[in-house]
Design a protein around this motif. Structure first.
Motif, PDB file in Angstrom:
ATOM      1  N   GLU A  82       0.810  -1.199  -0.057  1.00 33.99           N
ATOM      2  CA  GLU A  82      -0.041   0.092  -0.038  1.00 33.99           C
ATOM      3  C   GLU A  82       0.982   1.165  -0.006  1.00 33.99           C
ATOM      4  O   GLU A  82       1.624   1.504   0.937  1.00 33.99           O
ATOM      5  CB  GLU A  82      -1.118  -0.067   1.128  1.00 33.99           C
ATOM      6  N   GLY A  83       0.605   2.022  -0.875  1.00 38.29           N
ATOM      7  CA  GLY A  83       1.519   3.279  -1.015  1.00 38.29           C
ATOM      8  C   GLY A  83       2.612   3.461  -1.584  1.00 38.29           C
ATOM      9  O   GLY A  83       3.357   4.230  -1.796  1.00 38.29           O
ATOM     10  N   LYS A  84       3.062   2.086  -2.096  1.00 35.61           N
ATOM     11  CA  LYS A  84       4.482   2.087  -2.895  1.00 35.61           C
ATOM     12  C   LYS A  84       4.047   2.169  -4.225  1.00 35.61           C
ATOM     13  O   LYS A  84       3.203   1.617  -4.970  1.00 35.61           O
ATOM     14  CB  LYS A  84       4.957   0.674  -2.271  1.00 35.61           C
ATOM     15  N   THR A  85       5.062   2.634  -4.972  1.00 37.23           N
ATOM     16  CA  THR A  85       5.134   2.711  -6.540  1.00 37.23           C
ATOM     17  C   THR A  85       6.323   1.891  -7.044  1.00 37.23           C
ATOM     18  O   THR A  85       7.502   1.827  -6.403  1.00 37.23           O
ATOM     19  CB  THR A  85       5.119   4.122  -6.914  1.00 37.23           C
ATOM     20  N   PHE A  86       6.033   1.333  -8.406  1.00 31.78           N
ATOM     21  CA  PHE A  86       6.937   0.499  -9.015  1.00 31.78           C
ATOM     22  C   PHE A  86       7.080   0.934 -10.320  1.00 31.78           C
ATOM     23  O   PHE A  86       6.210   1.125 -10.982  1.00 31.78           O
ATOM     24  CB  PHE A  86       6.631  -1.041  -8.836  1.00 31.78           C
ATOM     25  N   VAL A  87       8.209   0.598 -10.888  1.00 31.99           N
ATOM     26  CA  VAL A  87       8.378   0.786 -12.202  1.00 31.99           C
ATOM     27  C   VAL A  87       9.013  -0.923 -12.630  1.00 31.99           C
ATOM     28  O   VAL A  87       9.917  -1.415 -11.908  1.00 31.99           O
ATOM     29  CB  VAL A  87       9.547   1.578 -12.771  1.00 31.99           C
ATOM     30  N   ILE A  88       8.422  -1.368 -13.727  1.00 27.45           N
ATOM     31  CA  ILE A  88       8.961  -2.484 -14.099  1.00 27.45           C
ATOM     32  C   ILE A  88       9.795  -2.627 -15.454  1.00 27.45           C
ATOM     33  O   ILE A  88       9.437  -1.954 -16.473  1.00 27.45           O
ATOM     34  CB  ILE A  88       7.725  -3.596 -14.527  1.00 27.45           C
ATOM     35  N   SER A  89      11.001  -3.321 -15.378  1.00 22.26           N
ATOM     36  CA  SER A  89      11.746  -3.247 -16.576  1.00 22.26           C
ATOM     37  C   SER A  89      12.512  -4.590 -16.781  1.00 22.26           C
ATOM     38  O   SER A  89      12.956  -5.110 -15.794  1.00 22.26           O
ATOM     39  CB  SER A  89      12.814  -2.040 -16.385  1.00 22.26           C
ATOM     40  N   GLY A  90      12.547  -4.938 -18.140  1.00 22.77           N
ATOM     41  CA  GLY A  90      13.190  -6.238 -18.164  1.00 22.77           C
ATOM     42  C   GLY A  90      12.413  -7.472 -18.434  1.00 22.77           C
ATOM     43  O   GLY A  90      11.107  -7.373 -18.751  1.00 22.77           O
ATOM     44  N   VAL A  91      12.974  -8.593 -18.540  1.00 23.04           N
ATOM     45  CA  VAL A  91      12.455  -9.781 -18.813  1.00 23.04           C
ATOM     46  C   VAL A  91      12.493 -10.676 -17.444  1.00 23.04           C
ATOM     47  O   VAL A  91      13.546 -10.707 -16.762  1.00 23.04           O
ATOM     48  CB  VAL A  91      12.812 -10.814 -19.950  1.00 23.04           C
ATOM     49  N   PHE A  92      11.301 -11.408 -17.275  1.00 16.95           N
ATOM     50  CA  PHE A  92      11.483 -12.269 -15.844  1.00 16.95           C
ATOM     51  C   PHE A  92      10.938 -13.737 -16.297  1.00 16.95           C
ATOM     52  O   PHE A  92      10.535 -14.009 -16.935  1.00 16.95           O
ATOM     53  CB  PHE A  92      10.330 -11.521 -14.922  1.00 16.95           C
ATOM     54  N   ASP A  93      11.559 -14.384 -14.945  1.00 20.89           N
ATOM     55  CA  ASP A  93      11.424 -16.070 -15.263  1.00 20.89           C
ATOM     56  C   ASP A  93       9.978 -16.410 -15.080  1.00 20.89           C
ATOM     57  O   ASP A  93       9.448 -17.077 -15.566  1.00 20.89           O
ATOM     58  CB  ASP A  93      12.450 -16.475 -14.305  1.00 20.89           C
ATOM     59  N   ASN A  94       9.357 -15.994 -13.855  1.00 23.53           N
ATOM     60  CA  ASN A  94       8.026 -16.457 -13.478  1.00 23.53           C
ATOM     61  C   ASN A  94       6.984 -15.562 -13.722  1.00 23.53           C
ATOM     62  O   ASN A  94       5.713 -16.018 -13.373  1.00 23.53           O
ATOM     63  CB  ASN A  94       8.175 -16.875 -11.867  1.00 23.53           C
ATOM     64  N   TYR A  95       7.114 -14.243 -14.300  1.00 24.93           N
ATOM     65  CA  TYR A  95       5.845 -13.399 -14.530  1.00 24.93           C
ATOM     66  C   TYR A  95       6.052 -12.940 -16.079  1.00 24.93           C
ATOM     67  O   TYR A  95       7.402 -12.732 -16.480  1.00 24.93           O
ATOM     68  CB  TYR A  95       5.931 -12.148 -13.493  1.00 24.93           C
ATOM     69  N   SER A  96       4.818 -12.828 -16.520  1.00 29.62           N
ATOM     70  CA  SER A  96       4.854 -11.763 -17.806  1.00 29.62           C
ATOM     71  C   SER A  96       4.603 -10.597 -17.142  1.00 29.62           C
ATOM     72  O   SER A  96       4.346 -10.189 -15.884  1.00 29.62           O
ATOM     73  CB  SER A  96       3.777 -11.908 -18.738  1.00 29.62           C
ATOM     74  N   ARG A  97       5.116  -9.473 -17.994  1.00 29.39           N
ATOM     75  CA  ARG A  97       4.882  -8.102 -17.445  1.00 29.39           C
ATOM     76  C   ARG A  97       3.404  -7.568 -16.928  1.00 29.39           C
ATOM     77  O   ARG A  97       3.625  -7.161 -16.123  1.00 29.39           O
ATOM     78  CB  ARG A  97       5.511  -6.834 -18.362  1.00 29.39           C
ATOM     79  N   ASP A  98       2.404  -8.128 -17.528  1.00 26.52           N
ATOM     80  CA  ASP A  98       1.271  -8.249 -17.208  1.00 26.52           C
ATOM     81  C   ASP A  98       0.850  -8.825 -15.944  1.00 26.52           C
ATOM     82  O   ASP A  98       0.137  -8.025 -15.067  1.00 26.52           O
ATOM     83  CB  ASP A  98      -0.055  -8.625 -18.029  1.00 26.52           C
ATOM     84  N   GLU A  99       1.457  -9.966 -15.666  1.00 27.56           N
ATOM     85  CA  GLU A  99       1.391 -10.643 -14.464  1.00 27.56           C
ATOM     86  C   GLU A  99       1.846 -10.107 -13.215  1.00 27.56           C
ATOM     87  O   GLU A  99       1.420  -9.967 -12.118  1.00 27.56           O
ATOM     88  CB  GLU A  99       1.892 -12.170 -14.876  1.00 27.56           C
ATOM     89  N   LEU A 100       3.144  -9.553 -13.428  1.00 30.32           N
ATOM     90  CA  LEU A 100       4.084  -8.802 -12.494  1.00 30.32           C
ATOM     91  C   LEU A 100       3.149  -7.429 -11.937  1.00 30.32           C
ATOM     92  O   LEU A 100       3.108  -7.159 -10.749  1.00 30.32           O
ATOM     93  CB  LEU A 100       5.319  -8.479 -13.010  1.00 30.32           C
ATOM     94  N   LYS A 101       2.672  -6.867 -13.110  1.00 32.77           N
ATOM     95  CA  LYS A 101       1.652  -5.554 -12.946  1.00 32.77           C
ATOM     96  C   LYS A 101       0.679  -5.957 -12.113  1.00 32.77           C
ATOM     97  O   LYS A 101       0.377  -5.179 -11.070  1.00 32.77           O
ATOM     98  CB  LYS A 101       1.534  -4.956 -14.048  1.00 32.77           C
ATOM     99  N   ALA A 102      -0.180  -7.139 -12.269  1.00 29.81           N
ATOM    100  CA  ALA A 102      -1.401  -7.383 -11.460  1.00 29.81           C
ATOM    101  C   ALA A 102      -0.726  -7.752 -10.250  1.00 29.81           C
ATOM    102  O   ALA A 102      -1.532  -7.554  -9.143  1.00 29.81           O
ATOM    103  CB  ALA A 102      -2.015  -8.566 -12.262  1.00 29.81           C
ATOM    104  N   ALA A 103       0.320  -8.717  -9.877  1.00 29.51           N
ATOM    105  CA  ALA A 103       0.777  -9.006  -8.669  1.00 29.51           C
ATOM    106  C   ALA A 103       0.984  -7.638  -7.762  1.00 29.51           C
ATOM    107  O   ALA A 103       0.595  -7.588  -6.707  1.00 29.51           O
ATOM    108  CB  ALA A 103       1.972  -9.707  -8.725  1.00 29.51           C
ATOM    109  N   ILE A 104       1.695  -6.616  -8.231  1.00 27.62           N
ATOM    110  CA  ILE A 104       1.786  -5.451  -7.623  1.00 27.62           C
ATOM    111  C   ILE A 104       0.474  -4.649  -7.168  1.00 27.62           C
ATOM    112  O   ILE A 104       0.259  -4.517  -5.906  1.00 27.62           O
ATOM    113  CB  ILE A 104       2.554  -4.593  -8.433  1.00 27.62           C
ATOM    114  N   GLN A 105      -0.388  -4.741  -8.220  1.00 25.84           N
ATOM    115  CA  GLN A 105      -1.738  -4.089  -7.693  1.00 25.84           C
ATOM    116  C   GLN A 105      -2.507  -5.116  -6.825  1.00 25.84           C
ATOM    117  O   GLN A 105      -3.352  -4.544  -5.831  1.00 25.84           O
ATOM    118  CB  GLN A 105      -2.517  -3.878  -9.055  1.00 25.84           C
TER     119      GLN A 105
END
Length: 668
Positions: free
Chosen positions: A596-619
């Protein structure tokens, strides 16, 4: 979907999108609807996010932008982009022809003529058929690398077809089509901003925007007009033009090969008026010796080639009588002075009125009613008064005194510090402002009540039935049925349209409120961040400017709007009527508030997440994903293949850089 299946699907989608794009921009053919095209592009983008290893530099997804460039690198042109000598008369062109004949020492020669477009010169470098660099002309020797912005121009091919040289430059002119410029200014006026002066400067400013997604929305276009490089396989300029067309470039079909200077002059005469029918601004003709060998023989002066010259058309203007000045009142209360003219023919149309912009412009021109004034079409789109024929002025004419009171309601005018425009302060009682706010409220991008129109709003206002948008939701069948021209069916249709508007998304409602400087995009940002109107009403200045892309001017305007109790009351009335004042959540997926209250920037390629999945996990855990790195950012989640520039900037700003594993630890 397996990697192989994804690779094949991405290739097929890319081929389809490129084909439809070429048909639309190069052949004026729409084989599918805009919606179908957007759906194909959206599908491609999702697949590329899921399988980033198959996202290539020439992917059509580059067209939508999204890259933020804080500073543009300087690039030196391999071949200087020199300016052309200008001529303004038949005699100067004949002198140019004599110099060419003398320089070629009796050789026969021909000319190639093309229209001179009023835009921004670009150099596009292709290697192995792929666009690798887009650079502005700059000072002719060096320009700015704006590759990410250039890729958003859909008529510029990202990958070439046919038999292309291994490496070469294509040069052309980026421009903003007339209809796009007119629409952009209309949108700016709607949110209380000053309209842009001309399409050329607006194009230049657009190409230097930091956010390529914003550039994409401006819908720039580009005509190519030359090739440069070694071993490009052409002997004449006309061959180069034909080659550009075959390679898939957008070339204006207005060119012509001429055997002598007489045919050049015929071409100039033919296009003097015909060019006004084109979808962009032109200001002249470019004449070039066609043979490249002869171009090399003629050479260059210090500033320009000896084998080419630009003929500039005189700005078409007319002289007519200033009969008077009227003043229009806009939705925001802005006062716009308008010159009332003795009708005069200008650029193919009869002009009766012209913009005077503001009090400063009237003072600068030293206008007097009765003057003989010079009128031009600004960018050959909008008529404007450019000067006064002082030799025709008579002694009895008096200087114009700018009005001190609103022409519609008589209220005093205000002029805010730093602004040239006057405003009517009677925001709640001035008829043009009231009707203008309602017209803004019901437009397609806002509440989309298409059963209402300007005439009906005028009738409702004159009857005293509607004085604010909220009054629309109190209308009864009898109220509407009494209006001139309304029967049972039309009355029911109008009320049905108003009822359906209650389901309009909150972002549209926020735009519909007509807060100054809050356009459609800003409204979407605010709605996404604050979720409901109550959060926006109580937000202070610091909270507002913390939202990405919300600057001080927008924040101050929002605060001023909600400091007015009548505006808050209007919101409460709309809310009570059932208008949506919060973001509709289809389902609540949040599983914790650990971020809560934390902001994130995503950059690069990940092993266990697509970018959309990582974004959803943050939210899902209460965090927020933003697009740009700044000192306010909490975390940069770094994957493989992340660009070094992002890491370096995050380190400089002291941002926490975490791996995929460290992110998992945060949420677990």
């Amino acid at each position: 979907m397996t990697k192989e299946e994804a690779h094949q699907e991405i290739a097929e989608l890319t081929k389809k999108i490129n084909y439809y794009n070429e048909q639309y921009y190069l052949h004026d053919t729409s084989e599918i609807s805009d919606y179908e095209f957007d759906m194909l592009l959206e599908k491609l983008i999702k697949l590329e996010d899921q399988f980033p290893e198959y996202k290539y530099p020439d992917s059509p997804s580059q067209r939508v932008g999204g890259t933020v460039t804080k500073a543009f690198d300087t690039v030196y042109h391999k071949t200087p982009m020199l300016s052309l000598s200008n001529s303004y008369s038949k005699e100067e062109l004949e002198d140019f022809d004599r110099r060419v004949a003398k320089g070629l020492q009796g050789q026969s020669y021909e000319y190639f003529c093309e229209l001179k477009f009023d835009g921004v010169a670009l150099s596009l470098t292709y290697e192995n058929g792929v666009l690798v660099r887009g650079v502005t002309r700059g000072d002719g020797v060096r320009g700015d690398d704006i590759t990410n912005n250039v890729k958003t121009i859909r008529s510029i091919p990202l990958r070439l077809k046919g038999d292309y040289p291994l490496e070469f430059e294509a040069r052309g002119e980026a421009f903003m089509p007339n209809h796009v410029f007119v629409r952009l200014n209309k949108d700016r006026i709607e949110v209380g901003e000053e309209p842009y002066a001309n399409a050329r400067n607006t194009t230049s400013g657009t190409l230097k925007m930091q956010d390529s997604a914003a550039v994409a929305k401006r819908k720039l276009d580009c005509y190519l007009y030359s090739m440069a490089g070694e071993n490009i396989g052409v002997k004449t300029h006309s061959e180069a033009i034909e080659k550009l067309i075959k390679l898939g470039f957008n070339v204006s079909k207005t060119f012509r090969k001429c055997t002598n200077i007489g045919e050049v002059l015929d071409y100039i005469n033919e296009w003097e008026h015909k060019r006004l029918e084109l979808p962009l601004i032109t200001d002249g003709i470019v004449i070039k010796v066609n043979s490249i060998a002869q171009q090399e023989q003629l050479g260059f002066t210090a500033k320009s080639p000896r084998w080419a010259m630009a003929y500039k058309y005189k700005s078409e203007n007319a002289v007519t009588t200033l009969k008077g000045i009227t003043y229009q009142v806009g939705r925001t209360g802005a006062i716009t002075p308008v010159a009332e003219l003795e009708p005069v023919l200008l650029a193919g149309t009869t002009v009766k009125r012209a913009s005077l912009h503001n009090a400063n412009e009237i003072q600068r021109l030293d206008l007097r009613v009765g003057d003989m004034v010079f009128v031009e079409k600004g960018g050959e789109i909008i008529p404007k008064v450019t000067g006064v024929d002082l030799t025709a002025r008579t002694p009895e004419l008096k200087p114009v005194n700018y009005i001190k009171r609103c022409p519609a309601c008589g209220s005093e005018l205000d002029r805010y510090e730093g602004e040239a425009v006057h405003y009517c302060r009677n925001t709640k009682g001035c008829p043009p402002q009231i009707k203008g706010r309602i017209e803004h409220f019901i437009q397609r991008k806002a509440m989309d009540i298409n059963s209402l129109g300007e005439r009906t709003i005028h009738l409702l206002y004159e009857k005293g039935l509607v004085k604010s948008p909220a009054d629309l939701y109190d209308l009864s069948f009898d109220d509407v049925y009494q209006l001139e021209g309304f029967k049972e069916l039309s009355s029911n249709n109008l009320l049905k349209g108003i009822e359906l508007s209650k389901d309009t998304p909150f972002a549209n409602v926020l735009f519909a409120l007509g807060i100054r400087y809050v356009g459609k995009t800003v409204a979407e940002k605010l709605a996404s961040h604050f979720k409901n109107i109550d959060n926006i009403i109580v937000a202070d200045f610091d909270t507002l400017i913390a939202v990405p892309e919300i600057g001080e001017r927008i924040a101050s305007s929002i605060i001023r709007f909600f400091e007015d109790p009548s505006n808050v009351e209007e919101v409460e009335r709309l809310k009570a009527a059932g208008v949506s004042m919060e973001v509709a959540e289809s389902e609540n997926t949040q599983v914790s508030d650990v971020l809560e209250g934390k902001t994130f920037v995503i950059s690069g390629v990940f092993d266990n997440y697509s970018r959309d999945e990582l974004k959803a996990a943050i939210q899902d855990h209460g965090g927020k994903v933003i697009s740009a790195i700044s000192g306010r950012l909490d975390y940069l989640v770094a994957g493989d293949k992340m660009g070094p520039a992002k890491r370096e900037k995050a380190e400089q700003l002291g941002v926490n850089i975490i791996s995929e594993a460290e992110f998992d630890a945060l949420i677990k």
